[in-house]
Design a protein around this motif. Structure first.
Motif, PDB file in Angstrom:
ATOM      1  N   MET A  83     -25.038  54.896  32.318  1.00 33.16           N
ATOM      2  CA  MET A  83     -25.431  54.307  31.125  1.00 33.16           C
ATOM      3  C   MET A  83     -24.486  54.560  30.236  1.00 33.16           C
ATOM      4  N   THR A  84     -24.415  53.887  29.092  1.00 33.79           N
ATOM      5  CA  THR A  84     -23.298  53.807  28.099  1.00 33.79           C
ATOM      6  C   THR A  84     -23.954  53.068  26.654  1.00 33.79           C
ATOM      7  N   GLY A  85     -23.553  53.249  25.600  1.00 34.39           N
ATOM      8  CA  GLY A  85     -24.269  52.779  24.247  1.00 34.39           C
ATOM      9  C   GLY A  85     -24.584  51.444  24.384  1.00 34.39           C
ATOM     10  N   PRO A  86     -25.458  50.712  23.671  1.00 37.09           N
ATOM     11  CA  PRO A  86     -25.865  49.247  23.678  1.00 37.09           C
ATOM     12  C   PRO A  86     -24.588  48.303  23.130  1.00 37.09           C
ATOM     13  N   LYS A  87     -23.670  49.075  22.173  1.00 37.77           N
ATOM     14  CA  LYS A  87     -22.484  48.125  22.116  1.00 37.77           C
ATOM     15  C   LYS A  87     -21.260  47.988  23.081  1.00 37.77           C
ATOM     16  N   ASP A  88     -21.467  48.868  24.129  1.00 40.17           N
ATOM     17  CA  ASP A  88     -20.528  48.787  25.086  1.00 40.17           C
ATOM     18  C   ASP A  88     -21.128  48.463  26.449  1.00 40.17           C
ATOM     19  N   GLY A  89     -22.232  48.641  26.741  1.00 44.67           N
ATOM     20  CA  GLY A  89     -22.783  48.200  27.958  1.00 44.67           C
ATOM     21  C   GLY A  89     -24.006  47.001  27.966  1.00 44.67           C
ATOM     22  N   GLY A  90     -24.713  46.845  29.107  1.00 45.67           N
ATOM     23  CA  GLY A  90     -25.302  45.768  29.031  1.00 45.67           C
ATOM     24  C   GLY A  90     -24.623  44.522  29.551  1.00 45.67           C
ATOM     25  N   GLY A  91     -25.633  43.449  29.332  1.00 42.08           N
ATOM     26  CA  GLY A  91     -25.381  42.189  29.817  1.00 42.08           C
ATOM     27  C   GLY A  91     -24.885  42.152  31.350  1.00 42.08           C
ATOM     28  N   GLU A  92     -24.018  41.169  31.703  1.00 42.64           N
ATOM     29  CA  GLU A  92     -23.869  40.791  33.210  1.00 42.64           C
ATOM     30  C   GLU A  92     -22.458  41.409  33.495  1.00 42.64           C
ATOM     31  N   PRO A  93     -22.164  41.834  34.714  1.00 41.94           N
ATOM     32  CA  PRO A  93     -20.740  41.961  35.002  1.00 41.94           C
ATOM     33  C   PRO A  93     -19.790  40.897  35.209  1.00 41.94           C
ATOM     34  N   LEU A  94     -18.877  40.935  34.600  1.00 39.78           N
ATOM     35  CA  LEU A  94     -17.873  39.567  34.609  1.00 39.78           C
ATOM     36  C   LEU A  94     -16.581  39.990  34.997  1.00 39.78           C
TER      37      LEU A  94
END
Length: 215
Positions: A83-94
């Motif tokens: 896990m990491t902060g919402p500003k740096d994480g999430g979305g889809e791996p691209l």
């Protein structure tokens, strides 16, 4: 004899807010994870005492305790790094984020990222009682699989390496999400650290002869 130690968090208690509250992170890491570390170490001592005394009446319970506490320690150690902060994480791996091989492996193994996300979400949200949803690298097939882990160690294939774990125990979310486990699992996708998952995928894939099924 080596002992297990509680790893430091890679961020402060508030880093994952508002997805996960600081209070939950503090209690989860400092109390729950710490208890699994202590449980594993205590069980190792009890097993050593049983060997010295050749007293095997409690061996079944001790082996179950070791599996439970050690698996809890391992899964939580991965969980914090995943896990990491919402500003740096999430979305889809691209690919443009440097995690293209992981993205390709997810598509090849599940058909699409959307299909993978749905399967892992369902696996985590529908554990009976306490458990985890886990994305793992399975070395026999060389593909990614989703495992639904009951407690910390049940209902898994032998030899697969966890690379992304969603904690679905109530202590991971109840103070903030109450009984809405599905909402918590959906929110978790906002803080996934795909860089960490990609590193774990590459490391798992590079290990040769993890399972020696034949000479």
């Amino acid at each position: 004899m080596p002992v297990y130690t509680l790893p430091d968090l890679p961020y402060d208690y508030s880093a994952l807010a508002p997805v996960i509250s600081p209070e939950i992170i503090e209690l989860h890491h400092d109390k729950h994870h710490a208890a699994y570390v202590k449980g594993a170490n205590d069980t190792l001592e009890q097993l050593a005492e049983a060997r010295d005394k050749e007293s095997w009446g409690s061996i079944n319970g001790l082996e179950k305790n070791l599996a439970f506490h050690l698996s809890g320690h391992i899964l939580h150690s991965i969980y914090w790094q995943n896990m990491t902060g919402p500003k740096d994480g999430g979305g889809e791996p691209l690919a443009q984020d440097g995690v293209g091989e992981l993205a390709d492996a997810i598509t090849e193994s599940f058909g699409s990222f959307a299909h993978f996300k749905a399967q892992l979400s369902k696996a985590a949200a529908t554990t009976q009682g306490s458990g985890w949803g886990v994305l793992a690298y399975e070395p026999l097939s060389g593909r990614l699989i989703v495992e639904q882990v009951y407690d910390h160690q049940g209902n898994v294939g032998q030899g697969a390496t966890p690379i992304l774990v969603f904690d679905a125990w109530e202590h991971a979310f109840y103070l903030q999400y109450r009984n809405q486990k599905v909402d918590f699992i959906e929110a978790m996708w906002q803080v996934v650290n795909w860089q960490d998952v990609a590193r774990r995928y590459e490391a798992a894939k590079s290990r040769a002869d993890v399972l020696l099924l034949a000479p």
